[in-house]
Write an enzyme that holds these catalytic residues in place. Structure first.
Site, PDB file in Angstrom:
ATOM      1  N   LYS A  29       0.863  -1.192   0.000  1.00  0.00           N
ATOM      2  CA  LYS A  29       0.000   0.000   0.000  1.00  0.00           C
ATOM      3  C   LYS A  29       0.886   1.224   0.000  1.00  0.00           C
ATOM      4  O   LYS A  29       1.833   1.332   0.791  1.00  0.00           O
ATOM      5  CB  LYS A  29      -0.883  -0.009   1.240  1.00  0.00           C
TER       6      LYS A  29
HETATM    7  C1  R5P Z   1      -2.817   4.331   8.253  1.00  0.00           C
HETATM    8  O1  R5P Z   1      -1.771   4.092   8.779  1.00  0.00           O
HETATM    9  C2  R5P Z   1      -3.834   3.345   8.221  1.00  0.00           C
HETATM   10  O2  R5P Z   1      -3.172   2.135   8.183  1.00  0.00           O
HETATM   11  C3  R5P Z   1      -4.832   3.390   7.084  1.00  0.00           C
HETATM   12  O3  R5P Z   1      -5.205   2.081   6.802  1.00  0.00           O
HETATM   13  C4  R5P Z   1      -4.365   3.992   5.795  1.00  0.00           C
HETATM   14  O4  R5P Z   1      -3.793   5.230   6.002  1.00  0.00           O
HETATM   15  C5  R5P Z   1      -5.490   4.088   4.769  1.00  0.00           C
HETATM   16  O5  R5P Z   1      -6.483   4.913   5.213  1.00  0.00           O
HETATM   17  P1  R5P Z   1      -6.720   6.343   4.577  1.00  0.00           P
HETATM   18  O6  R5P Z   1      -7.367   6.110   3.249  1.00  0.00           O
HETATM   19  O7  R5P Z   1      -7.621   7.034   5.547  1.00  0.00           O
HETATM   20  O8  R5P Z   1      -5.398   7.026   4.400  1.00  0.00           O
END
Ligand code: R5P
Length: 295
Positions: A203
């Site tokens: 990710k």
């Molecule tokens: C962040 O550390 C979290 O793991 C979230 O899963 C990630 O940031 C994704 O969420 P968002 O779309 O709110 O950034």
């Protein structure tokens, strides 16, 4: 003892039909074992090769994030529209009904809070517990360039080693410190290091310039985080651009659960990810669904 006399001789050998040997649909994943592939095939839709992961693990370091104050109220209605859920084991056990059969990606690193240095994480879930929870992957934060860079990388490689033993993929989450440039060069570096050291998918964040070089240089699938809340049309444009430039999906949190109409927004994101819908058309869908719901 079975009745041998009643045994019907098998005759249909189909000698004219060669057995199919199909490649696995997901980038870089062909050489994995069956269980690992099967879990990935639950996370990523085999028809599109993509996923809409709903991320709501934010509380593991920042407590009751806006939109996640009551996960039972705000998140449960979104679950039918998500391909995969990313969350902590605490929330999984306390708030998600075990009758939910969506694949689970469990947050497996932790140990820090927003009050201290965030990169000082360790592995915070035992693989045995991940198996007990029937998860499809474990997720770990990797802080390339961060104060505890090495520790976070080793957290990842340990999870890769333990998970591979049991067929459980590891999702490496590239975390960007405030002091680091969020550009393609940085994300090429971060994602490639994670892939080289064994992460099964990664990710990262979308960048306007050169994101296609990030996906091209990374031998495993990339999904994008949504990041901080932006207007719905902009979030859909970001998802669209990422997908068209080689991302295999989104792992989106705030831009869904902080939306004015989260159920409408996740369906609009799905249209972009799985149907290649344009952001403008997906935004129309969002508005239609929002109006219908009276949100
Ligand atoms: C962040 O550390 C979290 O793991 C979230 O899963 C990630 O940031 C994704 O969420 P968002 O779309 O709110 O950034």
């Amino acid at each position: 003892m079975p009745d041998v006399d009643g045994f019907k001789e098998a005759k249909k050998f189909h000698t004219d039909i060669p057995q199919k040997t199909e490649g696995f649909f997901l980038k870089g994943s062909n050489a994995y074992d069956w269980g690992l592939k099967n879990r990935l095939a639950r996370i990523f839709n085999p028809d599109t090769g993509r996923t809409v992961m709903l991320a709501f693990d934010h509380g593991y370091f920042q407590g009751p994030t806006t939109g996640l104050e009551r996960i039972d109220v705000s998140i449960l209605p979104l679950i039918p529209y998500a391909d995969t859920l990313m969350l902590t084991r605490g929330v999984l056990r306390t708030l998600i009904p075990p009758s939910v059969t969506k694949p689970i990606v469990v947050r497996a690193s932790g140990g820090t809070s927003i009050l201290k240095e965030l990169s000082n994480e360790e592995i915070a879930v035992d693989m045995e517990d991940a198996i007990r929870l029937n998860v499809c992957a474990v997720a770990v934060q990797v802080f390339i360039g961060g104060e505890y860079e090495k520790q976070s990388i080793i957290n990842m490689t340990r999870l890769v080693d333990m998970g591979t033993r049991y067929g459980i993929p590891t999702l490496a989450v590239t975390a960007v410190g405030k002091e680091m440039a969020r550009d393609a060069r940085y994300f090429r570096l971060a994602t490639r290091i994670c892939a080289e050291l064994g992460a099964h998918y990664i990710k990262t964040y979308y960048v306007d310039e050169g994101f296609e070089t990030v996906t091209a240089a990374c031998p495993v699938p990339i999904v994008i985080a949504g990041g901080k809340k932006i207007p719905e049309l902009d979030a859909l444009k970001m998802a669209y651009n990422a997908i068209q430039q080689g991302a295999s999906g989104v792992d989106m949190g705030r831009n869904i659960f902080q939306s004015e109409a989260p159920v409408a927004m996740i369906q609009a994101v799905r249209a972009v990810v799985h149907e290649n819908e344009t952001p403008e058309k997906a935004y129309e869908l969002y508005q239609t669904l929002k109006n219908e719901s009276g949100a």
